[in-house]
Every structure is written in structure tokens, then in C-alpha cells.
Design an enzyme around this catalytic site. Sequence first.
Site, PDB file in Angstrom:
ATOM      1  N   ASP A  70     134.979 -19.266  42.450  1.00 54.39           N
ATOM      2  CA  ASP A  70     136.184 -19.564  41.683  1.00 54.39           C
ATOM      3  C   ASP A  70     136.888 -20.677  42.431  1.00 54.39           C
ATOM      4  O   ASP A  70     137.051 -20.592  43.663  1.00 54.39           O
ATOM      5  CB  ASP A  70     137.099 -18.352  41.506  1.00 54.39           C
ATOM      6  CG  ASP A  70     138.038 -18.606  40.339  1.00 54.39           C
ATOM      7  OD1 ASP A  70     137.529 -18.863  39.226  1.00 54.39           O
ATOM      8  OD2 ASP A  70     139.260 -18.596  40.534  1.00 54.39           O
ATOM      9  N   PHE A 153     132.883 -33.840  38.083  1.00 51.60           N
ATOM     10  CA  PHE A 153     133.403 -33.152  36.879  1.00 51.60           C
ATOM     11  C   PHE A 153     134.845 -32.756  37.118  1.00 51.60           C
ATOM     12  O   PHE A 153     135.413 -33.049  38.184  1.00 51.60           O
ATOM     13  CB  PHE A 153     132.528 -31.927  36.550  1.00 51.60           C
ATOM     14  CG  PHE A 153     132.572 -30.827  37.585  1.00 51.60           C
ATOM     15  CD1 PHE A 153     131.792 -30.902  38.747  1.00 51.60           C
ATOM     16  CD2 PHE A 153     133.391 -29.708  37.422  1.00 51.60           C
ATOM     17  CE1 PHE A 153     131.840 -29.901  39.714  1.00 51.60           C
ATOM     18  CE2 PHE A 153     133.432 -28.698  38.383  1.00 51.60           C
ATOM     19  CZ  PHE A 153     132.661 -28.796  39.523  1.00 51.60           C
ATOM     20  N   TYR A 155     138.547 -32.333  37.786  1.00 55.76           N
ATOM     21  CA  TYR A 155     139.628 -33.223  38.238  1.00 55.76           C
ATOM     22  C   TYR A 155     139.143 -34.322  39.184  1.00 55.76           C
ATOM     23  O   TYR A 155     139.956 -35.063  39.744  1.00 55.76           O
ATOM     24  CB  TYR A 155     140.697 -32.389  38.948  1.00 55.76           C
ATOM     25  CG  TYR A 155     141.451 -31.407  38.076  1.00 55.76           C
ATOM     26  CD1 TYR A 155     141.000 -30.102  37.918  1.00 55.76           C
ATOM     27  CD2 TYR A 155     142.618 -31.772  37.403  1.00 55.76           C
ATOM     28  CE1 TYR A 155     141.675 -29.188  37.108  1.00 55.76           C
ATOM     29  CE2 TYR A 155     143.308 -30.868  36.610  1.00 55.76           C
ATOM     30  CZ  TYR A 155     142.825 -29.576  36.473  1.00 55.76           C
ATOM     31  OH  TYR A 155     143.505 -28.662  35.676  1.00 55.76           O
ATOM     32  N   ASP A 156     137.831 -34.453  39.384  1.00 51.76           N
ATOM     33  CA  ASP A 156     137.322 -35.467  40.329  1.00 51.76           C
ATOM     34  C   ASP A 156     137.903 -36.857  40.122  1.00 51.76           C
ATOM     35  O   ASP A 156     138.233 -37.549  41.099  1.00 51.76           O
ATOM     36  CB  ASP A 156     135.781 -35.529  40.263  1.00 51.76           C
ATOM     37  CG  ASP A 156     135.127 -34.383  41.044  1.00 51.76           C
ATOM     38  OD1 ASP A 156     133.957 -34.069  40.775  1.00 51.76           O
ATOM     39  OD2 ASP A 156     135.802 -33.778  41.909  1.00 51.76           O
ATOM     40  N   HIS A 181     134.782 -29.160  48.804  1.00 56.01           N
ATOM     41  CA  HIS A 181     135.129 -27.755  49.056  1.00 56.01           C
ATOM     42  C   HIS A 181     133.922 -26.858  48.774  1.00 56.01           C
ATOM     43  O   HIS A 181     133.687 -25.872  49.459  1.00 56.01           O
ATOM     44  CB  HIS A 181     136.308 -27.360  48.160  1.00 56.01           C
ATOM     45  CG  HIS A 181     136.141 -27.735  46.712  1.00 56.01           C
ATOM     46  ND1 HIS A 181     135.689 -28.978  46.310  1.00 56.01           N
ATOM     47  CD2 HIS A 181     136.321 -27.021  45.585  1.00 56.01           C
ATOM     48  CE1 HIS A 181     135.632 -29.012  44.994  1.00 56.01           C
ATOM     49  NE2 HIS A 181     135.995 -27.849  44.524  1.00 56.01           N
ATOM     50  N   ARG A 182     133.114 -27.231  47.766  1.00 55.94           N
ATOM     51  CA  ARG A 182     131.940 -26.429  47.416  1.00 55.94           C
ATOM     52  C   ARG A 182     130.883 -26.573  48.500  1.00 55.94           C
ATOM     53  O   ARG A 182     130.272 -25.585  48.921  1.00 55.94           O
ATOM     54  CB  ARG A 182     131.388 -26.850  46.044  1.00 55.94           C
ATOM     55  CG  ARG A 182     130.272 -26.016  45.504  1.00 55.94           C
ATOM     56  CD  ARG A 182     130.160 -26.157  43.970  1.00 55.94           C
ATOM     57  NE  ARG A 182     131.388 -25.708  43.321  1.00 55.94           N
ATOM     58  CZ  ARG A 182     132.292 -26.543  42.822  1.00 55.94           C
ATOM     59  NH1 ARG A 182     132.115 -27.853  42.879  1.00 55.94           N
ATOM     60  NH2 ARG A 182     133.407 -26.074  42.282  1.00 55.94           N
TER      61      ARG A 182
HETATM   62  O1  LIG Z   1     134.360 -29.962  42.424  1.00 51.26           O
HETATM   63  C1  LIG Z   1     135.282 -30.015  41.597  1.00 51.26           C
HETATM   64  N1  LIG Z   1     135.747 -31.215  41.160  1.00 51.26           N
HETATM   65  C2  LIG Z   1     136.713 -31.294  40.218  1.00 51.26           C
HETATM   66  N2  LIG Z   1     137.293 -30.221  39.636  1.00 51.26           N
HETATM   67  C3  LIG Z   1     136.860 -28.996  40.073  1.00 51.26           C
HETATM   68  C4  LIG Z   1     135.880 -28.840  41.050  1.00 51.26           C
HETATM   69  N3  LIG Z   1     135.690 -27.500  41.262  1.00 51.26           N
HETATM   70  C5  LIG Z   1     136.524 -26.856  40.401  1.00 51.26           C
HETATM   71  N4  LIG Z   1     137.233 -27.760  39.705  1.00 51.26           N
HETATM   72  C6  LIG Z   1     138.195 -27.500  38.634  1.00 51.26           C
HETATM   73  C7  LIG Z   1     137.434 -27.541  37.309  1.00 51.26           C
HETATM   74  C8  LIG Z   1     137.980 -26.383  36.557  1.00 51.26           C
HETATM   75  O2  LIG Z   1     139.063 -26.882  35.823  1.00 51.26           O
HETATM   76  C9  LIG Z   1     138.460 -25.444  37.615  1.00 51.26           C
HETATM   77  C10 LIG Z   1     137.393 -24.437  37.925  1.00 51.26           C
HETATM   78  O3  LIG Z   1     137.701 -23.287  37.254  1.00 51.26           O
HETATM   79  P1  LIG Z   1     136.688 -22.062  37.444  1.00 51.26           P
HETATM   80  O4  LIG Z   1     137.179 -20.889  36.685  1.00 51.26           O
HETATM   81  O5  LIG Z   1     136.348 -21.881  38.904  1.00 51.26           O
HETATM   82  O6  LIG Z   1     135.370 -22.648  36.815  1.00 51.26           O
HETATM   83  P2  LIG Z   1     134.984 -22.735  35.279  1.00 51.26           P
HETATM   84  O7  LIG Z   1     135.867 -21.875  34.440  1.00 51.26           O
HETATM   85  O8  LIG Z   1     134.888 -24.182  34.911  1.00 51.26           O
HETATM   86  O9  LIG Z   1     133.506 -22.106  35.300  1.00 51.26           O
HETATM   87  P3  LIG Z   1     133.135 -20.664  35.887  1.00 51.26           P
HETATM   88  O10 LIG Z   1     134.377 -19.828  35.930  1.00 51.26           O
HETATM   89  O11 LIG Z   1     132.106 -20.141  34.902  1.00 51.26           O
HETATM   90  O12 LIG Z   1     132.547 -20.881  37.252  1.00 51.26           O
HETATM   91  O13 LIG Z   1     138.723 -26.200  38.798  1.00 51.26           O
HETATM   92 MG   LIG Z   2     136.289 -19.976  35.065  1.00 56.07          MG
END
Ligand SMILES: O=c1nc[nH]c2c1ncn2[C@H]1C[C@H](O)[C@@H](COP(=O)(O)OP(=O)(O)OP(=O)(O)O)O1
Ligand SMILES: [Mg+2]
Length: 196
Positions: A70, A153, A155-156, A181-182
Site C-alpha cells: 500500500d 505511473f 504521481y511520478d 520507495h518500492r
Molecule cells: O511509484 C509510484 N509513483 C507514483 N505514484 C505512486 C507510486 N506508488 C504509489 N503511487 C500512488 C498511485 C496511487 O494513486 C496510489 C497507490 O494507491 P494503492 O492503493 O497503494 O494502489 P492502487 O489502488 O493503485 O493498487 P492496489 O491497491 O491494487 O495495489 O499512490
Molecule cells: Mg489500492
Amino acid sequence: MRKELVIATSNKGKIKEFKTLFAGMYEVKSLLDYPEVPEIIEDGDTFKANAAKKAETLAAYLNQNVLADDSGLSIDALNGEPGVFSARYAGTHKSDADNMAKVLSKLAEVPEENRIARFTCMMAIAEPGKETLFFEGQVEGIIATEARGTNGFGYDPIFLVPAYGQTMAELTSELKNKISHRADAIRQVKNYLLGG
Ligand SMILES: O=c1nc[nH]c2c1ncn2[C@H]1C[C@H](O)[C@@H](COP(=O)(O)OP(=O)(O)OP(=O)(O)O)O1
Ligand SMILES: [Mg+2]
């Protein structure tokens, strides 16, 4: 035959990065491989609570070890927003562009020195019958005044990495997979899985 690693995500950007970062070690599977799994509602107040729920729900369903991530963007000038609401900051089913536009408009009057932000990746490993384990990665940056770059992807395109003077979306995926961070969280997960 490489061992399978199931990750409780349906985010294609994350899946691409997981496949790269675990290449040679595991065959990465995701929620996209299990369309029959009911949607996991992320109603936790923290990245940790949501990561635990995603990992534990899928681990129970499959009766096997599952990893979840998350993650999100936290901006000091917005009291840590969007945080756990990063995926739906502009509203449910809104796009990454809508989410970024909302951040840029809320920061419109905020000078560069106060646009400090960080990405957090909280990974959870759920093993049926065992205590869930957590590994947190972070990277600090500055919110740019406009979106730049097409890599990555989420907010990058608005996340400026001061050490490179470029947004995360302008960096190559190789470089992002070293500093993000990942990448930070996965280094810790690998260390654990390899018995470190
Ligand atoms: O490397 C990243 N670079 C840019 N933005 C990122 C990154 N990592 C997370 N983010 C942003 C995208 C999303 O708006 C939120 C994740 O939300 P989060 O609930 O963890 O993921 P998600 O709903 O897209 O997919 P899932 O829950 O199935 O893993 O933070
Ligand atoms: Mg999610």
C-alpha cells in the site's frame, strides 16, 4: 521452474516494477491473475492497515503466502495529504491526471521550498497462521509546478527528485527501480525472503 510470488495488487504500474525487481527470483502473480477474488476494500487509516488487509485477505483466500503494497504520496504543506487516499484523491474512479491536477491546484500558491513530499511504500507479507510482517520504503522529493515525463505511473510526473533535477517520470525505469520507495521496500523484503 521459478517459485511463484503472489502480490495483492491490480495496479499495472506496480506489477511492472515488481516483475522487474523480482526478476530471476520469483514468477510474479497479481490480482489480475485471480479475477474471481472479490474487491478488497481499503478502508484502513494507514498504509500499514491497508497493506495488511490486502495481503491477509488474499493469503486466506489462496491459503498461501502473499505480498501486498500500500503506497502513496504525502505532502507536508497539505498535512500529509493525499496519503492513504492517493489512489482516489480526486474522487473514486478518477485518473492519475485528475489526482495530479488536484494536488497542483492545492499547491498553486505554495513556493518551492514548501513543496516537500514523500512517497511511501508499505509492504506486508502475510503467511497463513503467522504474524504479518511489514517492510517500509520511502523516498523524498519536491512537488513540481507542472507534470513532466511519461515513464512510471501515478504521481511520478509531478514528483521532482532533487538529486537528478528530474521528475520520477523523466527518470529511466532502471533509475527509478534503484531509488524509489518500492525499490527500498523490496530490498528489505528480498533480504528477509533470502533469510537475511
Ligand atoms: O511509484 C509510484 N509513483 C507514483 N505514484 C505512486 C507510486 N506508488 C504509489 N503511487 C500512488 C498511485 C496511487 O494513486 C496510489 C497507490 O494507491 P494503492 O492503493 O497503494 O494502489 P492502487 O489502488 O493503485 O493498487 P492496489 O491497491 O491494487 O495495489 O499512490
Ligand atoms: Mg489500492
